[in-house]
Every structure is written in C-alpha cells, then in structure tokens.
Design an enzyme around this catalytic site. Structure first.
Site, short mmCIF file in Angstrom:
data_model
loop_
_atom_site.label_atom_id
_atom_site.label_comp_id
_atom_site.label_asym_id
_atom_site.label_seq_id
_atom_site.Cartn_x
_atom_site.Cartn_y
_atom_site.Cartn_z
N LYS A 1 4.21 13.79 8.74
CA LYS A 1 4.05 12.34 8.55
C LYS A 1 5.28 11.65 9.15
O LYS A 1 6.37 11.75 8.61
CB LYS A 1 3.93 12.04 7.05
CG LYS A 1 4.01 10.57 6.69
CD LYS A 1 3.97 10.42 5.17
CE LYS A 1 4.35 9.02 4.74
NZ LYS A 1 4.31 8.86 3.26
N THR B 1 3.78 10.19 -2.24
CA THR B 1 5.09 9.90 -2.83
C THR B 1 5.54 11.05 -3.73
O THR B 1 6.10 10.86 -4.81
CB THR B 1 5.08 8.56 -3.61
OG1 THR B 1 4.35 7.58 -2.86
CG2 THR B 1 6.49 8.01 -3.79
N ARG C 1 -2.03 2.55 -3.45
CA ARG C 1 -0.81 2.40 -4.23
C ARG C 1 -0.95 1.22 -5.20
O ARG C 1 -1.28 0.10 -4.80
CB ARG C 1 0.40 2.15 -3.30
CG ARG C 1 1.75 2.18 -4.01
CD ARG C 1 2.89 1.76 -3.07
NE ARG C 1 2.92 2.53 -1.85
CZ ARG C 1 3.52 3.71 -1.71
NH1 ARG C 1 4.13 4.26 -2.75
NH2 ARG C 1 3.52 4.34 -0.55
N GLU D 1 -5.45 9.22 -0.54
CA GLU D 1 -4.17 9.57 -1.16
C GLU D 1 -3.84 8.55 -2.24
O GLU D 1 -3.90 7.34 -2.00
CB GLU D 1 -3.07 9.57 -0.10
CG GLU D 1 -1.65 9.62 -0.64
CD GLU D 1 -0.60 9.27 0.40
OE1 GLU D 1 0.50 8.84 0.00
OE2 GLU D 1 -0.88 9.39 1.62
#
Length: 217
Positions: free
Chosen positions: A133, A73, A21, A44
C-alpha cells in the site's frame, strides 16, 4: 461464528479496496448492498472506527462469501490479534510493521502494508507482503509510482490516498496493480443525507469507468 477466507479470484476481478472509516452499522446496512450491487468485492473497515471489531464480525457473517472483508489501520500485533479474532479476511496497515507482516504470512492472511520510501517498500515485500500500500499516494502522485516501478518492477503496488475517478487510469498506466479508495467511493455528503440511490449510482459510475479502461487496455 463462521469466518470466511480471502478469495483472490474476487480480489483480482476488481482490485479496489473500499475503505470504511467512522461509519455506523445503521449506515453500513445501506452502503454495503449498494457497494456490492455496483460491482465492488473488497471492503476494509479501519480499526479506529467505533465498534470496528463487531462491525468486521458482522460484515464477515453477512457478506463474507460474497466479498473480501478486511481490517485496516492495523499498526501492531495487538491490533492484528483483534482484527483476526473479529474475522478479518485480509489486513491493511498505514505503516510498516514487519512483525505484523510475518504473522500474517505465517497465518496465510493477505497483508497490504503501508510503505512509502523505496527501502520500506522493499522491506515490506521481502517480509512477504501480498501487495504494498503506497501511502499517501497523493504525496508523490503518479510520477512517484512510475519511478518506483523502474527498479522495483516485480513489486505489486496498491496506491492509497489521493486516487480518484480523474486519475486512477494514470496510476494504472504507471504500474499500479490496484487501489485503496475511501471518500471517492463513499461520498460523505450523500451518506450523511441518506441518499442511497445516488450513492450507488456514483459507485457504479466509478466501477464502470474502471472496467471500461481495463477492457480497453
């Protein structure tokens, strides 16, 4: 552009999704080789990362045959469309959006939706989720995973948020099938200081600890 497809063999060999991220392509050019060398195979990129779609496309082209490259996200059908067009091989969401799950199932794209309550978890699984998740996993911890697995033992859980080197084995013992992990693998201080060898050593230590525990189980 050639889009590679998700490989369950790679995923099951080390069912940990490393979460990236807010990192630049320049940093990722050092991080990804270290991550792969350490043994991890699933990555990811969150869509709230600057230039996320171009990064996903780049990673798919560069690492798509060696690793599963996904988008995180993803909160809406519009997000999903952007992620898929960028070449994401799997989708991760922080929330439960049944429309997103159905679209992924229809397109045969693995989907790991975020859910927390037993009702959300069951709804996500019934909608066709690949794994659920559990986010944030730190809220209820290992005890919550164990309790969820009591009545919902057939549902595959992927705790995310709060999983560390110190507690991952407890999550596995409680019934988790895999993990989503960010800062525990991608050490912000080491990345900021460009200490790539130390970063790879930390990643390798995590990978080896995981493999040792699974082998002994």
């Amino acid at each position: 552009m050639k889009n590679h497809t998700f490989d369950w063999g790679l995923f099951n060999s080390i069912p940990i999704i490393g979460i990236l991220r807010g990192l630049t392509r320049e940093k990722l050019d050092h991080i990804l080789p270290a991550y792969y060398s350490a043994g991890f195979r699933n990555i990811e990129v969150t869509l709230n990362t600057p230039d996320a779609t171009s990064i996903i496309q780049w990673l798919n082209e560069k690492y798509g045959e060696q690793m599963n490259v996904g988008a995180g996200t993803v909160c809406s059908p519009a997000d999903l469309e952007k992620a898929v067009n960028a070449g994401a091989q799997f989708i991760v969401t922080p929330i439960l959006n049944v429309d997103v799950i159905h679209s992924c199932v229809e397109s045969k794209i693995p989907i790991f939706p975020g859910a927390y309550s037993p009702t959300e978890i069951y709804q996500a699984w019934e909608a066709g989720a690949s794994m659920i998740k559990i986010f944030p996993a730190s809220l209820g911890g290992v005890a919550y995973i164990k309790q969820i697995k009591g009545p919902l033992n057939n549902i595959k859980l992927l705790p995310t948020g709060g999983v560390s080197l110190e507690n991952f084995s407890e999550f596995l013992q409680a019934g988790a099938e895999g993990f989503g992990i960010g800062g525990e693998i991608f050490d912000k201080k080491l990345i900021a200081a460009d200490k790539w060898q130390e970063l790879e050593e930390k990643m390798r230590h995590f990978f080896n600890k995981y493999q040792d525990f699974v082998s002994a189980s």
